[in-house]
Each structure stands twice: as structure tokens, then as C-alpha cells.
Design a protein around this motif. Structure first.
Motif, PDB file in Angstrom:
ATOM      1  N   VAL A   1       0.070  16.891 -32.817  1.00 17.45           N
ATOM      2  CA  VAL A   1       0.330  15.905 -31.771  1.00 17.45           C
ATOM      3  C   VAL A   1       1.195  14.813 -32.382  1.00 17.45           C
ATOM      4  N   VAL A   2       2.297  14.483 -31.717  1.00 19.78           N
ATOM      5  CA  VAL A   2       3.203  13.455 -32.206  1.00 19.78           C
ATOM      6  C   VAL A   2       3.507  12.491 -31.072  1.00 19.78           C
ATOM      7  N   ARG A   3       3.353  11.215 -31.335  1.00 19.93           N
ATOM      8  CA  ARG A   3       3.727  10.155 -30.391  1.00 19.93           C
ATOM      9  C   ARG A   3       5.040   9.584 -30.900  1.00 19.93           C
ATOM     10  N   ILE A   4       6.134   9.838 -30.195  1.00 19.57           N
ATOM     11  CA  ILE A   4       7.454   9.399 -30.639  1.00 19.57           C
ATOM     12  C   ILE A   4       7.809   8.077 -29.976  1.00 19.57           C
ATOM     13  N   THR A   5       8.263   7.128 -30.806  1.00 19.06           N
ATOM     14  CA  THR A   5       8.697   5.827 -30.320  1.00 19.06           C
ATOM     15  C   THR A   5      10.153   5.601 -30.720  1.00 19.06           C
TER      16      THR A   5
ATOM     17  N   TYR B   1       1.720   8.578 -34.773  1.00 21.48           N
ATOM     18  CA  TYR B   1       2.948   7.888 -34.378  1.00 21.48           C
ATOM     19  C   TYR B   1       4.083   8.147 -35.361  1.00 21.48           C
ATOM     20  N   THR B   2       5.295   8.284 -34.833  1.00 21.37           N
ATOM     21  CA  THR B   2       6.500   8.350 -35.639  1.00 21.37           C
ATOM     22  C   THR B   2       7.666   7.860 -34.795  1.00 21.37           C
ATOM     23  N   THR B   3       8.754   7.543 -35.445  1.00 18.96           N
ATOM     24  CA  THR B   3       9.941   7.122 -34.703  1.00 18.96           C
ATOM     25  C   THR B   3      10.777   8.342 -34.349  1.00 18.96           C
ATOM     26  N   ILE B   4      11.650   8.180 -33.374  1.00 16.13           N
ATOM     27  CA  ILE B   4      12.539   9.281 -32.985  1.00 16.13           C
ATOM     28  C   ILE B   4      13.421   9.690 -34.163  1.00 16.13           C
ATOM     29  N   THR B   5      13.877   8.728 -34.950  1.00 14.35           N
ATOM     30  CA  THR B   5      14.718   9.016 -36.113  1.00 14.35           C
ATOM     31  C   THR B   5      13.961   9.843 -37.138  1.00 14.35           C
ATOM     32  N   ASN B   6      12.734   9.442 -37.461  1.00 10.86           N
ATOM     33  CA  ASN B   6      11.929  10.190 -38.434  1.00 10.86           C
ATOM     34  C   ASN B   6      11.590  11.587 -37.922  1.00 10.86           C
ATOM     35  N   PHE B   7      11.248  11.692 -36.656  1.00  8.89           N
ATOM     36  CA  PHE B   7      10.917  12.998 -36.094  1.00  8.89           C
ATOM     37  C   PHE B   7      12.109  13.937 -36.171  1.00  8.89           C
TER      38      PHE B   7
ATOM     39  N   THR C   1      13.094   7.731 -24.323  1.00  8.62           N
ATOM     40  CA  THR C   1      13.114   8.287 -25.677  1.00  8.62           C
ATOM     41  C   THR C   1      13.305   9.798 -25.648  1.00  8.62           C
ATOM     42  N   SER C   2      12.824  10.455 -24.606  1.00 11.21           N
ATOM     43  CA  SER C   2      12.979  11.911 -24.523  1.00 11.21           C
ATOM     44  C   SER C   2      14.446  12.326 -24.416  1.00 11.21           C
ATOM     45  N   PHE C   3      15.303  11.455 -23.915  1.00  8.22           N
ATOM     46  CA  PHE C   3      16.722  11.784 -23.811  1.00  8.22           C
ATOM     47  C   PHE C   3      17.348  11.989 -25.185  1.00  8.22           C
ATOM     48  N   TYR C   4      16.841  11.293 -26.200  1.00  6.44           N
ATOM     49  CA  TYR C   4      17.328  11.489 -27.565  1.00  6.44           C
ATOM     50  C   TYR C   4      16.979  12.882 -28.087  1.00  6.44           C
TER      51      TYR C   4
END
Length: 112
Positions: free
Chosen positions: A42-46, A61-67, A88-91
């Protein structure tokens, strides 16, 4: 004998608070239940580091960049649930191929 195909779910909500509710009340609880541990990732992307230290389940939690930098679609990641906002999903669309997610859930309620 046949192996189970991985399930890859993208859960999107309009507001950060709504996404946090999914983590705090559902997926985080499922991951931490010692009696019935949930094996799926499970990943919560911010969009950026945002309240990780105050989050109820900060390890999710993780950032979009890290993911995107750590995610390698060519390796088998197994089943995964990605929880994020619509914006954020658009990224993700630039970093993950069409068809990767087996399910996409959209929370249109707009309220927590």
C-alpha cells in the motif's frame, strides 16, 4: 495449479483529507492488523513531503518523485494499492504504462 495474477489498484480522491481517510481508516488498519496481516503493498503518494511525521501510518507515505524513481514497472511488484489525489494521479500517467492498474477507483464524494 494456477497462480493468482497481481491486482494493482489506483484509488483517487479529490482532497488530501479524503485520501488520508482511506489510509487512516482502511488500508493502514488492514496493513497493521497483526491477526490478519495484509501482504499487499500500500502506497500513499503525495506531491511533496506533507505531514509524513504526523501521519498515522507514515511508512505508507511517499512522494510522487520518490515513487516514480524507485518504481520499476519491468520487475514484478505483485499486488499493490496506490492511494492519491486526482491531480497527483496525472503525474503517474507519464511514468506508468496504460493497463498497469487492473482497477481504478474514483471517490467523487468530495467530502470527508
Amino acid at each position: 495449479h494456477h497462480s493468482r495474477q497481481p491486482v494493482r489498484v489506483l484509488v483517487c480522491a479529490h482532497h488530501q483529507a479524503s485520501v488520508d481517510t482511506f489510509i487512516d481508516n482502511y488500508f493502514g488498519v488492514m496493513k497493521s492488523d497483526a491477526k490478519y496481516p495484509w501482504k499487499e503493498i500500500v502506497v500513499r503518494i503525495t506531491p511533496r513531503e506533507y505531514n509524513f511525521h504526523t501521519a498515522k501510518y507514515p511508512l505508507l507515505y511517499t512522494t510522487i518523485t520518490n515513487f516514480c524513481s524507485s518504481f520499476d514497472e519491468s520487475r514484478d511488484v505483485g499486488s499493490i494499492v496506490v492511494v492519491t489525489t486526482f491531480s497527483t494521479s496525472f503525474y503517474l500517467r507519464h511514468n506508468i504504462s496504460v493497463g498497469f492498474f487492473t482497477h481504478i477507483l474514483l471517490d467523487e464524494a468530495g467530502q470527508t
